[in-house]
Design a protein around this motif. Structure first.
Motif, short mmCIF file in Angstrom:
data_model
loop_
_atom_site.label_atom_id
_atom_site.label_comp_id
_atom_site.label_asym_id
_atom_site.label_seq_id
_atom_site.Cartn_x
_atom_site.Cartn_y
_atom_site.Cartn_z
N THR A 62 0.83 -1.22 0.00
CA THR A 62 0.00 0.00 0.00
C THR A 62 0.85 1.26 0.00
O THR A 62 0.38 2.33 -0.36
CB THR A 62 -0.93 0.03 1.23
OG1 THR A 62 -0.15 -0.17 2.41
CG2 THR A 62 -1.99 -1.06 1.14
N ARG A 141 -5.93 3.37 9.21
CA ARG A 141 -5.43 2.42 8.21
C ARG A 141 -5.50 3.05 6.82
O ARG A 141 -6.07 4.11 6.65
CB ARG A 141 -6.25 1.12 8.23
CG ARG A 141 -6.17 0.35 9.52
CD ARG A 141 -6.97 -0.94 9.46
NE ARG A 141 -6.89 -1.70 10.69
CZ ARG A 141 -7.50 -2.87 10.89
NH1 ARG A 141 -8.24 -3.40 9.93
NH2 ARG A 141 -7.37 -3.50 12.04
N LYS A 145 -3.61 6.48 7.14
CA LYS A 145 -2.29 6.25 7.73
C LYS A 145 -1.20 6.84 6.84
O LYS A 145 -0.26 7.48 7.33
CB LYS A 145 -2.04 4.76 7.95
CG LYS A 145 -0.72 4.48 8.65
CD LYS A 145 -0.64 3.06 9.19
CE LYS A 145 -0.39 2.06 8.10
NZ LYS A 145 -0.01 0.73 8.64
#
Length: 252
Positions: A62, A141, A145
């Protein structure tokens, strides 16, 4: 068998039949894997050293699209603590260090993200509510994040947590160009040294504050470190590297 940094301590606390059973079961493992070479001692009571391997953690895909141009942030001192808000993780050392900055009239912003240890909830919120320079958030998340990482430039984790292994957050912070302030604890020095920021004493908010002032006074001078930290993690801590190393070990 894959383990972190509390196994050997737990074993020492056992006695009698439980200790013998614990040893018997773990010594039956064909191989042992730890996240850091510094943590191999957790398995030496049970396995020969030539059967113990280490594989560092990796940064999730990610974060793979973050590039060098994204990670240089020299617009003021922006501090991030992203972990569980537990005493052992050094949260009170961070909060005390920020109080010292306030006393010195240092301009900064701090973002603190993580779940709060219920035992210390009231004490933590007394710090948070009395300091307008601190923004608190529950765990985040995904893009939230990533945004939190990219909005800051100093990552603090002065941990002495007894079950610490090798904090993935340190790798994520380096990938996103942070100057690191952390401690010589568990397997941290296998991934992060003074080349990546500062290794400070445990339980020493004065030293943390000193390093923050030093960084804040010369943010532009840390540009090379931000870029080097980014490339260091991007080159060495990929998911495919972890998978390949694991595959090699399992074939032995």
């Amino acid at each position: 068998m894959y383990t972190g940094n509390y196994l050997k301590t737990q074993y020492k606390l056992l006695s009698g039949f439980k200790k013998k059973l614990f040893h018997y079961i773990l010594s039956k493992a064909d191989k042992g894997i730890v996240s850091s070479e510094l943590l191999k001692g957790n398995l030496t009571p049970f396995l020969n050293e030539d059967r113990i391997y280490w594989i560092p953690y990796f940064v999730e895909n990610t974060l793979k699209d973050i590039n060098e141009k994204d990670v240089v942030n020299i617009e003021g001192l922006n501090i991030l603590f992203l972990s569980n808000l537990m005493e052992g993780k050094g949260i009170f050392d961070v909060l005390e260090a920020l109080k010292i900055l306030d006393d010195k009239k240092i301009v900064y912003k701090a973002k603190i993200i993580g779940g709060i240890d219920l035992e210390y909830r009231n004490k933590i919120f007394s710090y948070l509510n009395s300091n307008p320079n601190i923004e608190y958030s529950k765990p985040v998340r995904g893009q939230e994040k990533i945004d939190a990482y990219l909005a800051s430039n100093v990552f603090i984790l002065p941990t002495y947590y007894k079950m610490e292994g090798q904090p993935i957050a340190l790798l994520e912070a380096m990938l996103t160009g942070h100057i690191i302030i952390t401690t010589d604890h568990a397997g941290i020095l296998d991934i992060c040294t003074n080349k990546n920021g500062y290794i400070v004493n445990k339980k020493d908010p004065e030293q943390i504050a000193e390093k923050l002032v030093e960084i804040g006074n010369d943010l532009e001078g840390y540009t090379d470190m931000m870029i080097k930290n980014h490339h260091y993690v991007k080159s060495n801590y990929k998911p495919e590297d972890f998978i390949n190393k694991l595959s090699e070990i399992l074939k032995k």
